[in-house]
Design a protein around this motif. Structure first.
Motif, PDB file in Angstrom:
ATOM      1  N   SER A 235       0.827  -1.213   0.000  1.00  0.00           N
ATOM      2  CA  SER A 235       0.000   0.000   0.000  1.00  0.00           C
ATOM      3  C   SER A 235       0.857   1.257   0.000  1.00  0.00           C
ATOM      4  N   THR A 236       0.217   2.368  -0.316  1.00  0.00           N
ATOM      5  CA  THR A 236       0.912   3.660  -0.333  1.00  0.00           C
ATOM      6  C   THR A 236       1.253   4.121   1.088  1.00  0.00           C
ATOM      7  N   HIS A 237       0.792   3.386   2.100  1.00  0.00           N
ATOM      8  CA  HIS A 237       1.070   3.773   3.487  1.00  0.00           C
ATOM      9  C   HIS A 237       2.244   3.001   4.094  1.00  0.00           C
TER      10      HIS A 237
ATOM     11  N   ASP B  41      -4.100   2.190  -2.600  1.00  0.00           N
ATOM     12  CA  ASP B  41      -4.263   3.232  -1.591  1.00  0.00           C
ATOM     13  C   ASP B  41      -5.243   2.708  -0.549  1.00  0.00           C
TER      14      ASP B  41
ATOM     15  N   ASP C 263      -8.017   3.084   2.782  1.00  0.00           N
ATOM     16  CA  ASP C 263      -9.104   3.943   3.252  1.00  0.00           C
ATOM     17  C   ASP C 263      -8.693   4.487   4.622  1.00  0.00           C
TER      18      ASP C 263
ATOM     19  N   ASN D 185     -10.638  -1.335   4.186  1.00  0.00           N
ATOM     20  CA  ASN D 185      -9.328  -1.838   3.775  1.00  0.00           C
ATOM     21  C   ASN D 185      -9.308  -3.315   3.367  1.00  0.00           C
TER      22      ASN D 185
ATOM     23  N   THR E 286      -0.203   1.440  10.411  1.00  0.00           N
ATOM     24  CA  THR E 286       0.555   2.227   9.427  1.00  0.00           C
ATOM     25  C   THR E 286       1.398   3.296  10.131  1.00  0.00           C
TER      26      THR E 286
ATOM     27  N   ASN F 154       3.357   9.593   1.438  1.00  0.00           N
ATOM     28  CA  ASN F 154       2.053   9.614   0.773  1.00  0.00           C
ATOM     29  C   ASN F 154       1.507  11.047   0.668  1.00  0.00           C
TER      30      ASN F 154
END
Ligand code: PLP
Length: 432
Positions: free
Chosen positions: A150-152, A176, A178, A184, A205, A401
């Motif tokens: 994920s982008t996190h 990405d 939520d 998620n 995260t 991000n």
């Protein structure tokens, strides 16, 4: 100065320097390892939540009371008992010219119990990043295989997979998440294709302190023959973790954040169902159960501790055990409750400022002991520096991000006064 006197002098100034710097009395060396048990050395009179003396816990940490440190998610300071275990161990091992490799067994037992798993599924490593690299390489993925991240993710959780993309042509699919937490599991399910081999995600995260539904994601992965690879750097030591119940394939974490362990420690878990099926990436002394150089035969140990090949730093491994004892003395449930109480207090203060947007989900299901927020329309990375330099409060700016925000960590040594001070600072910065 005679040779002996010079040796004495050096010994005193080096060891004395180390121990006195930490305020720990000089510890006499002896050649037996009996005193090397990493028990906490710290007791609390009462561990019922409402009776806990948090000031006593704060006093276990070496940094001065004037230091307002709310950045455990980056680096957790170690309490006295951990520093003492590390120093004592170094001294004793140096006195007997030993590496003390076998002593780490005690730490394996402590970690396994803490995470409700078996010792053979646990290895002590250097950090969470090393663990994610072991996972990424152990799977022996090929060109065209897909991995979802994920982008996190923190760079340490993402880079090992991006390296596979570079080296082998593995395809990394970026999703990405939520930021409210709810969607998620579905977002991850939607990203899966017939080529997906692994999903690597954070338990919490590092960006907005959001908790992911690890057990549900792992069950989904298992039903699709996909490896679940969890980055627990922000979770270990923050709240109770039951690896058997979560039934993930892999879990990696730092020891030097919420666990307050020595710097350069980490925990690696591999589900026992993979131990015989996946070969280690690196091998060396202690990886094998049988080894014969003459006929070039080698068998690996049926234990994840085969990842602890070669000579290791036993002192920090025992320090990690000591950190677990420290948390156990307080009680991990109490630690989690304190983190939640401090977070809730801060959240309430923030919610009275209309200029502030909170990026961490509110519900207990999707959050824990961190809060990320931003002052709308401002450069929050600059604000973070200002909070540090003008108000002497240490937080962490979140550039990841493009979140342009600030993260606050609530550990057992933090208190309500520090939060009030931070709220006062934010109030004045929002009105500037
Ligand atoms: C989610 C996450 N993963 C990995 C890391 C890297 O940890 P380490 O330095 O122990 O490798 C961090 C550090 O902040 C993190 O937050």
């Amino acid at each position: 100065m005679s040779k002996a006197t010079r040796r004495n002098f050096l010994q005193k100034s080096i060891l004395g320097g180390v121990f006195y710097t930490f305020g720990i009395p000089f510890i006499r060396a002896n050649n037996s390892f009996e005193s090397l048990n990493s028990d906490s050395g710290f007791q609390l009179e009462n561990t019922h939540y409402n009776e806990i003396d948090w000031t006593k816990i704060r006093a276990q940490f070496l940094f001065p009371d004037s230091r307002q440190y709310l950045n455990t998610a980056s680096l957790g300071p170690s309490p006295r008992t951990v520093v003492s275990t590390v120093c004592k161990t170094i001294e004793q091992l140096e006195t007997s010219c030993s590496h003390g490799h076998h002593l780490t067994k005690k730490t394996h037992t402590q970690i396994a119990k803490f995470l409700n798993t078996s010792e053979d599924e646990i290895a002590v490593i250097r950090n969470a990043t090393e663990g994610m690299n072991i996972i990424a390489r152990t799977l022996r993925l090929k060109a065209g295989d897909e991995v979802i991240i994920s982008t996190h993710e923190h760079v340490g959780g993402a880079a090992p997979w991006m390296a596979l993309q570079k080296d082998l042509g593995v395809i990394v699919k970026l999703i990405d998440l939520d930021v409210d937490g709810e969607k998620n599991l579905q977002i991850i399910k939607n990203a899966v294709t017939s080529k997906t081999k692994a999903i690597a995600f954070s338990h919490i995260t590092c960006t907005n302190g959001m908790k992911l539904p690890v057990k549900e994601i792992a069950a989904f992965c298992s039903s699709k023959n996909i490896f679940s690879c969890v980055d627990g750097a922000q979770a270990l030591g923050m709240f109770p973790i039951d690896l058997t119940d979560m039934n993930v394939d892999f879990y990696t974490s730092s020891g030097h954040k919420w666990l307050f362990g020595p710097k350069g420690t980490g925990v690696f878990y591999m589900n026992k169902k993979w131990i015989k099926k996946l070969n280690p990436v690196f091998a060396g002394a202690y990886s094998d159960s049988k080894f014969n150089l003459n006929n070039l035969t080698m068998e690996y140990r049926d234990s994840v501790q085969r990842e602890e090949y070669g000579t290791r730093n036993t002192a920090i491994s025992l320090g990690l055990g000591s950190a677990i004892e420290f948390i156990n003395t307080i009680g991990i449930e109490n630690v989690a409750k304190r983190g939640r109480e401090l977070s809730d207090y801060f959240r309430k203060g923030l919610s009275e400022m209309p200029e502030i947007e909170i990026l961490t989900p509110k519900s207990e299901e999707f959050s824990a002991s961190m809060i990320t927020f931003r002052i709308k329309g401002k450069d929050n990375l600059k604000l973070n520096q200002q909070i540090n330099s003008e108000y002497k409060i240490r937080l962490r700016g979140i550039y990841e991000n493009n979140l342009n925000s600030i993260r606050v960590s609530f550990a057992v040594f933090n208190n309500f006064t520090e939060i009030d001070n931070l709220l006062i600072a934010l109030n004045s910065l929002t009105t500037k």
